[in-house]
Motif scaffolding. Structure first.
Motif, PDB file in Angstrom:
ATOM      1  N   HIS A  34      -2.759   5.852  -0.362  1.00 28.10           N
ATOM      2  CA  HIS A  34      -2.182   5.133  -1.503  1.00 28.10           C
ATOM      3  C   HIS A  34      -0.697   4.876  -1.284  1.00 28.10           C
ATOM      4  CE1 HIS A  34      -5.753   6.300  -3.854  1.00 28.10           C
ATOM      5  NE2 HIS A  34      -5.457   5.217  -4.550  1.00 28.10           N
ATOM      6  N   ASP A  36       1.889   3.223  -4.106  1.00 25.06           N
ATOM      7  CA  ASP A  36       2.029   2.626  -5.429  1.00 25.06           C
ATOM      8  C   ASP A  36       3.492   2.629  -5.842  1.00 25.06           C
ATOM      9  OD1 ASP A  36      -0.804   2.438  -5.690  1.00 25.06           O
ATOM     10  OD2 ASP A  36      -0.890   4.496  -6.423  1.00 25.06           O
ATOM     11  N   SER A 116       0.290  -1.923  -6.007  1.00 25.67           N
ATOM     12  CA  SER A 116      -0.627  -0.873  -5.594  1.00 25.67           C
ATOM     13  C   SER A 116      -1.341  -1.292  -4.312  1.00 25.67           C
ATOM     14  CB  SER A 116      -1.645  -0.606  -6.698  1.00 25.67           C
ATOM     15  OG  SER A 116      -2.579   0.353  -6.266  1.00 25.67           O
ATOM     16  N   GLU A 118      -4.223   0.410  -1.646  1.00 22.58           N
ATOM     17  CA  GLU A 118      -5.157   1.514  -1.449  1.00 22.58           C
ATOM     18  C   GLU A 118      -5.900   1.295  -0.150  1.00 22.58           C
ATOM     19  OE1 GLU A 118      -9.079   3.610  -3.473  1.00 22.58           O
ATOM     20  OE2 GLU A 118      -8.207   1.836  -4.393  1.00 22.58           O
TER      21      GLU A 118
END
Length: 122
Positions: A34, A36, A116, A118
């Motif tokens: 991740h 973010d 974001s 991922e």
């Protein structure tokens, strides 16, 4: 002489304002899968590296409320997987073409918003 003093004072005042301009006011998460960013103000460049395998997916989602944000997702010495200038809002996936370290770089000027990324392993 008085005009010269006013000019110097003006430069000093502007210089002080520039030094007190917020660089980043927000939060970030950076780990193996991740990256973010959520910010009220961002005036800097930030990056994070994902170690990816061929066929992995990078899910991308961003919403920029104000300012300028540029995004680059690339492996060193390779053609970028994604390059976006002055982005505003989008949600999409990138499929990784080959194994390697992919650097996600976010450059922001007077910006507010959320980004974001991922990593989803194949």
């Amino acid at each position: 002489m008085c005009a010269f003093a006013l000019i110097l004072f003006g430069f000093g005042f502007l210089s002080q304002q520039k030094r007190h301009e917020a660089i980043f006011d927000g939060s970030n998460v950076k780990n193996q899968d991740h990256y973010d960013l959520s910010f009220k103000i961002m005036n800097e460049e930030d990056s994070h590296v994902f170690t990816c395998g061929e066929g992995d997916e990078i899910k991308v989602d961003f919403s920029i409320e104000k300012g300028n944000v540029d995004i680059l997702v690339a492996m060193e010495e390779e053609k970028p997987l994604y390059k976006g200038n002055q982005v505003d809002q989008a949600s999409f996936s990138l499929i990784v073409p080959k194994d390697g370290d992919y650097v996600i770089t976010v450059k922001a000027e007077h910006a507010a918003g959320n980004l974001s990324f991922e990593l989803v392993k194949e």
